[in-house]
Design a protein around this motif. Structure first.
Motif, PDB file in Angstrom:
ATOM      1  N   THR A 187      63.679  29.233  38.419  1.00  0.00           N
ATOM      2  CA  THR A 187      62.639  29.235  39.455  1.00  0.00           C
ATOM      3  C   THR A 187      62.321  30.654  39.906  1.00  0.00           C
ATOM      4  N   VAL A 188      63.338  31.443  40.167  1.00  0.00           N
ATOM      5  CA  VAL A 188      63.113  32.832  40.590  1.00  0.00           C
ATOM      6  C   VAL A 188      62.450  33.633  39.473  1.00  0.00           C
ATOM      7  N   ALA A 189      62.888  33.435  38.238  1.00  0.00           N
ATOM      8  CA  ALA A 189      62.266  34.146  37.111  1.00  0.00           C
ATOM      9  C   ALA A 189      60.800  33.755  36.962  1.00  0.00           C
ATOM     10  N   LEU A 190      60.486  32.471  37.101  1.00  0.00           N
ATOM     11  CA  LEU A 190      59.095  32.029  36.988  1.00  0.00           C
ATOM     12  C   LEU A 190      58.242  32.541  38.141  1.00  0.00           C
ATOM     13  N   ILE A 191      58.813  32.640  39.325  1.00  0.00           N
ATOM     14  CA  ILE A 191      58.069  33.201  40.458  1.00  0.00           C
ATOM     15  C   ILE A 191      57.733  34.662  40.177  1.00  0.00           C
ATOM     16  N   LEU A 192      58.687  35.423  39.656  1.00  0.00           N
ATOM     17  CA  LEU A 192      58.437  36.832  39.351  1.00  0.00           C
ATOM     18  C   LEU A 192      57.436  36.998  38.213  1.00  0.00           C
ATOM     19  N   ILE A 193      57.547  36.179  37.178  1.00  0.00           N
ATOM     20  CA  ILE A 193      56.592  36.237  36.070  1.00  0.00           C
ATOM     21  C   ILE A 193      55.200  35.851  36.552  1.00  0.00           C
ATOM     22  N   SER A 194      55.127  34.826  37.375  1.00  0.00           N
ATOM     23  CA  SER A 194      53.842  34.391  37.916  1.00  0.00           C
ATOM     24  C   SER A 194      53.213  35.467  38.789  1.00  0.00           C
ATOM     25  N   LEU A 195      54.025  36.147  39.567  1.00  0.00           N
ATOM     26  CA  LEU A 195      53.516  37.223  40.418  1.00  0.00           C
ATOM     27  C   LEU A 195      52.997  38.386  39.572  1.00  0.00           C
ATOM     28  N   GLY A 196      53.747  38.769  38.556  1.00  0.00           N
ATOM     29  CA  GLY A 196      53.299  39.842  37.674  1.00  0.00           C
ATOM     30  C   GLY A 196      52.017  39.488  36.938  1.00  0.00           C
ATOM     31  N   THR A 197      51.920  38.264  36.481  1.00  0.00           N
ATOM     32  CA  THR A 197      50.713  37.810  35.799  1.00  0.00           C
ATOM     33  C   THR A 197      49.518  37.799  36.734  1.00  0.00           C
ATOM     34  N   ALA A 198      49.713  37.341  37.968  1.00  0.00           N
ATOM     35  CA  ALA A 198      48.610  37.299  38.929  1.00  0.00           C
ATOM     36  C   ALA A 198      48.121  38.700  39.277  1.00  0.00           C
ATOM     37  N   VAL A 199      49.035  39.644  39.384  1.00  0.00           N
ATOM     38  CA  VAL A 199      48.626  41.032  39.665  1.00  0.00           C
ATOM     39  C   VAL A 199      47.844  41.602  38.481  1.00  0.00           C
ATOM     40  N   CYS A 200      48.284  41.325  37.263  1.00  0.00           N
ATOM     41  CA  CYS A 200      47.535  41.777  36.078  1.00  0.00           C
ATOM     42  C   CYS A 200      46.154  41.143  36.028  1.00  0.00           C
ATOM     43  N   PHE A 201      46.061  39.848  36.336  1.00  0.00           N
ATOM     44  CA  PHE A 201      44.760  39.181  36.365  1.00  0.00           C
ATOM     45  C   PHE A 201      43.858  39.775  37.436  1.00  0.00           C
ATOM     46  N   PHE A 202      44.431  40.146  38.568  1.00  0.00           N
ATOM     47  CA  PHE A 202      43.640  40.741  39.644  1.00  0.00           C
ATOM     48  C   PHE A 202      43.031  42.067  39.188  1.00  0.00           C
ATOM     49  N   PHE A 203      43.832  42.905  38.550  1.00  0.00           N
ATOM     50  CA  PHE A 203      43.307  44.184  38.098  1.00  0.00           C
ATOM     51  C   PHE A 203      42.321  44.023  36.937  1.00  0.00           C
ATOM     52  N   ALA A 204      42.523  43.019  36.113  1.00  0.00           N
ATOM     53  CA  ALA A 204      41.544  42.739  35.063  1.00  0.00           C
ATOM     54  C   ALA A 204      40.220  42.284  35.677  1.00  0.00           C
ATOM     55  N   ALA A 205      40.282  41.514  36.742  1.00  0.00           N
ATOM     56  CA  ALA A 205      39.057  41.088  37.429  1.00  0.00           C
ATOM     57  C   ALA A 205      38.365  42.284  38.082  1.00  0.00           C
ATOM     58  N   LEU A 206      39.141  43.254  38.535  1.00  0.00           N
ATOM     59  CA  LEU A 206      38.524  44.473  39.056  1.00  0.00           C
ATOM     60  C   LEU A 206      37.789  45.230  37.954  1.00  0.00           C
ATOM     61  N   LEU A 207      38.328  45.211  36.753  1.00  0.00           N
ATOM     62  CA  LEU A 207      37.626  45.825  35.629  1.00  0.00           C
ATOM     63  C   LEU A 207      36.334  45.076  35.310  1.00  0.00           C
ATOM     64  N   TRP A 208      36.361  43.748  35.456  1.00  0.00           N
ATOM     65  CA  TRP A 208      35.130  42.986  35.293  1.00  0.00           C
ATOM     66  C   TRP A 208      34.096  43.414  36.327  1.00  0.00           C
ATOM     67  N   ALA A 209      34.552  43.661  37.537  1.00  0.00           N
ATOM     68  CA  ALA A 209      33.635  44.033  38.620  1.00  0.00           C
ATOM     69  C   ALA A 209      32.997  45.386  38.356  1.00  0.00           C
ATOM     70  N   MET A 210      33.688  46.265  37.655  1.00  0.00           N
ATOM     71  CA  MET A 210      33.132  47.577  37.359  1.00  0.00           C
ATOM     72  C   MET A 210      32.190  47.546  36.159  1.00  0.00           C
ATOM     73  N   GLY A 211      32.144  46.427  35.454  1.00  0.00           N
ATOM     74  CA  GLY A 211      31.264  46.312  34.296  1.00  0.00           C
ATOM     75  C   GLY A 211      29.821  46.110  34.711  1.00  0.00           C
ATOM     76  N   ALA A 212      28.980  45.976  33.718  1.00  0.00           N
ATOM     77  CA  ALA A 212      27.542  45.849  33.956  1.00  0.00           C
ATOM     78  C   ALA A 212      27.155  44.453  34.430  1.00  0.00           C
ATOM     79  N   VAL A 213      28.001  43.452  34.223  1.00  0.00           N
ATOM     80  CA  VAL A 213      27.678  42.087  34.604  1.00  0.00           C
ATOM     81  C   VAL A 213      27.894  41.917  36.102  1.00  0.00           C
ATOM     82  N   ASP A 214      26.879  41.406  36.775  1.00  0.00           N
ATOM     83  CA  ASP A 214      26.993  41.195  38.225  1.00  0.00           C
ATOM     84  C   ASP A 214      27.236  39.716  38.489  1.00  0.00           C
ATOM     85  N   ASN A 215      28.487  39.328  38.496  1.00  0.00           N
ATOM     86  CA  ASN A 215      28.856  37.941  38.741  1.00  0.00           C
ATOM     87  C   ASN A 215      30.057  37.939  39.678  1.00  0.00           C
ATOM     88  N   GLY A 216      29.764  38.102  40.953  1.00  0.00           N
ATOM     89  CA  GLY A 216      30.829  38.239  41.949  1.00  0.00           C
ATOM     90  C   GLY A 216      31.685  37.002  42.097  1.00  0.00           C
TER      91      GLY A 216
END
Length: 102
Positions: A19-48
């Motif tokens: 459970t603790v390992a999955l919580i940490l993996i899930s947290l790391g994955t969510a942070v990576c997804f957040f930064f990937a979404a920020l890269l989407w926001a910097m792209g030319a596509v305007d889809n907030g």
């Protein structure tokens, strides 16, 4: 006299560890997804909406899965399903948001 708490059994230790390992993996994955979404926001596509869905939904699902997993651990229930479900849902939501951004 006060009672000492019983030592965790073998299956309980595995559930806590997973459970603790999955919580940490899930947290790391969510942070990576957040930064990937920020890269989407910097792209030319305007889809907030898709950027918000891909960035914030995985974080929210991770928090909910971690909270439910900790509550299940405190109640001595099988807890690894909650962060595992949150991780799977986060990945699915992120891929859906990625399809909408394109």
């Amino acid at each position: 006299m006060s009672e000492t708490p019983a030592a965790p059994t073998g299956g309980r230790v595995v559930d806590i560890t997973v459970t603790v390992a999955l919580i940490l993996i899930s947290l790391g994955t969510a942070v990576c997804f957040f930064f990937a979404a920020l890269l989407w926001a910097m792209g030319a596509v305007d889809n907030g909406g898709a950027v918000a869905l891909g960035g914030y939904a995985p974080l929210a699902l991770t928090v909910l899965g971690a909270f439910a997993g900790i509550v299940a651990l405190a109640r001595r229930r099988t807890a690894f399903w909650y962060p595992l479900g949150a991780l799977v849902l986060s990945v699915v939501v992120w891929f859906i948001a990625g399809a909408v951004v394109r």
